[in-house]
Design an enzyme around this catalytic site. Structure first.
Site, PDB file in Angstrom:
ATOM      1  CB  SER A   1      -0.922  -0.015   1.267  1.00  0.00           C
ATOM      2  OG  SER A   1      -0.243   0.121   2.519  1.00  0.00           O
TER       3      SER A   1
ATOM      4  CG  ASP B   1      -3.622  -3.103  -1.993  1.00  0.00           C
ATOM      5  OD1 ASP B   1      -4.139  -3.452  -2.970  1.00  0.00           O
ATOM      6  OD2 ASP B   1      -3.724  -3.127  -0.946  1.00  0.00           O
TER       7      ASP B   1
ATOM      8  CG  HIS C   1     -10.130  -3.067   2.071  1.00  0.00           C
ATOM      9  ND1 HIS C   1     -10.434  -1.735   1.514  1.00  0.00           N
ATOM     10  CD2 HIS C   1      -9.628  -3.849   1.131  1.00  0.00           C
ATOM     11  CE1 HIS C   1      -9.983  -2.064   0.153  1.00  0.00           C
ATOM     12  NE2 HIS C   1      -9.371  -3.399  -0.048  1.00  0.00           N
ATOM     13  N   GLY C   2     -10.794  -5.228   5.883  1.00  0.00           N
ATOM     14  CA  GLY C   2     -11.034  -5.343   7.316  1.00  0.00           C
ATOM     15  C   GLY C   2     -12.078  -6.410   7.777  1.00  0.00           C
TER      16      GLY C   2
ATOM     17  CG  HIS D   1      -9.422  -5.239  -3.459  1.00  0.00           C
ATOM     18  ND1 HIS D   1      -8.241  -4.636  -3.018  1.00  0.00           N
ATOM     19  CD2 HIS D   1      -9.292  -5.506  -4.842  1.00  0.00           C
ATOM     20  CE1 HIS D   1      -7.731  -4.247  -4.140  1.00  0.00           C
ATOM     21  NE2 HIS D   1      -8.017  -4.861  -5.190  1.00  0.00           N
TER      22      HIS D   1
ATOM     23  N   GLY E   1     -10.218  -9.952   1.275  1.00  0.00           N
ATOM     24  CA  GLY E   1     -10.098 -11.546   1.588  1.00  0.00           C
ATOM     25  C   GLY E   1     -10.257 -11.916   3.027  1.00  0.00           C
TER      26      GLY E   1
ATOM     27  CG  ASN F   1      -6.061  -7.959  -3.356  1.00  0.00           C
ATOM     28  OD1 ASN F   1      -5.595  -8.801  -3.904  1.00  0.00           O
ATOM     29  ND2 ASN F   1      -6.334  -6.661  -3.297  1.00  0.00           N
TER      30      ASN F   1
ATOM     31  CG  ASN G   1      -3.352  -5.829   4.863  1.00  0.00           C
ATOM     32  OD1 ASN G   1      -2.246  -6.051   5.440  1.00  0.00           O
ATOM     33  ND2 ASN G   1      -3.778  -4.417   4.972  1.00  0.00           N
TER      34      ASN G   1
END
Ligand code: 13P
Length: 287
Positions: free
Chosen positions: A49, A84, A177-178, A207, A209, A229, A231
């Site tokens: 990122s 990213d 995300h998160g 995204h 994931g 993805n 993270n």
């Protein structure tokens, strides 16, 4: 050697599996992910990122570190180094610095501007053999404690962006995300199906994931997702293992303080998370 992500993702889409993008933050994460990819004989994408790039002192440092590790760890599986959620300016910085792949996230622009900027960056990336991902429909996530719902992309806008010659497309299908909130509606497979019908062989990207149930991941792969993805899940496993080590007082053993020992349990936890994801995504043995 770093490679563009195009070939590995075209192969993944044709073979009905997905390649994981795991975001990196420091040397320990990078080493753990590369070693796991090699052990699993799996292609891998290292995501960076803009914030992580800055933290690691800049994109040139990241390129130097990753290239050095590939050589000195004897990594032979395909590895792509990918920006990213890049802004327009940072895509250029990464293209110059030696990344092998970039994502231009123009999803917050009006579609005409997203198209114009994506088109320009496709030419700049391809001139250097670098793959490029674009985004349509924003991916939700937590900001100031509020979890925004993931938007669903308009399949016709996806088709317009796909036609610009991008190598893979991130389309919002309700993913965020998160961590996912309790009342999350799930992925919109109807949207994903409509997007795939219009974009054909183009690999699609999922995204957010972390926290998507295994059956939804498998269904998404069956509908054209070839890159996933991850993270937050690596961050959580790293933090939990480090906390456990400290709470057990193990950091006080021996010399009393050794940063290499302190970070080792977290690195092992990341390896386990990455391996589990590679197995779920079906990329093991596909290098
Ligand atoms: P998670 O943090 O939810 O795993 O999402 C990662 C991601 O999509 C990076 O672009």
């Amino acid at each position: 050697m770093l490679v563009s992500a195009k070939e590995m993702l075209d192969k993944a889409k044709a073979g009905h599996y997905a390649v994981g993008q795991f975001n990196i933050n420091n040397l320990e994460w990078t080493k753990a992910i590369l070693q796991t990819a090699q052990e699993c004989n799996s292609p891998v994408i290292l995501g960076v990122s803009e914030g992580a790039g800055k933290y690691m002192t800049g994109y040139k440092t990241v390129v130097g570190m990753v290239n050095g590790m590939i050589e000195e760890l004897g990594i032979t599986v395909p590895v792509a180094l990918h920006l990213d959620h890049g802004s327009y300016d940072h895509c250029y910085k990464c293209i110059e610095a030696g990344f092998s792949s970039v994502m231009f996230d123009g999803s917050h622009y009006p579609i005409e501007e997203n198209v114009a900027k994506t088109k320009e960056l496709v030419a700049a990336a391809h001139a250097k053999g670098i793959s490029i991902e674009a985004e349509v429909g924003s991916i939700g996530g937590e900001e100031d404690g509020v979890v925004g719902a993931g938007e669903c992309a308009d399949p016709n806008e996806c088709k317009a962006v796909a036609d610009l010659g991008i190598d893979f497309l991130a389309a919002g299908i309700g993913n965020i995300h998160g961590k996912y909130p309790e009342n999350w509606a799930g992925l919109s497979f109807e949207t994903l199906d409509a997007i795939q019908q219009l974009t054909g062989d183009l690999p699609l990207v999922l995204h957010g994931g972390t926290g998507i149930p295994a059956d939804m991941i498998k269904k998404a792969i069956s509908l054209g997702v070839a890159k996933i993805n991850v993270n937050t899940e690596c961050q959580l496993s790293f933090a939990a293992a480090t906390r456990e080590y400290i709470e057990a007082g193990k950091d006080k053993e021996g010399k009393g303080f050794d940063p290499r020992k302190l970070l080792a349990p977290g690195a092992e936890a990341i390896k386990a998370t990455v391996k589990e994801k590679m197995e779920l995504f079906g990329s093991v043995g596909k290098a």
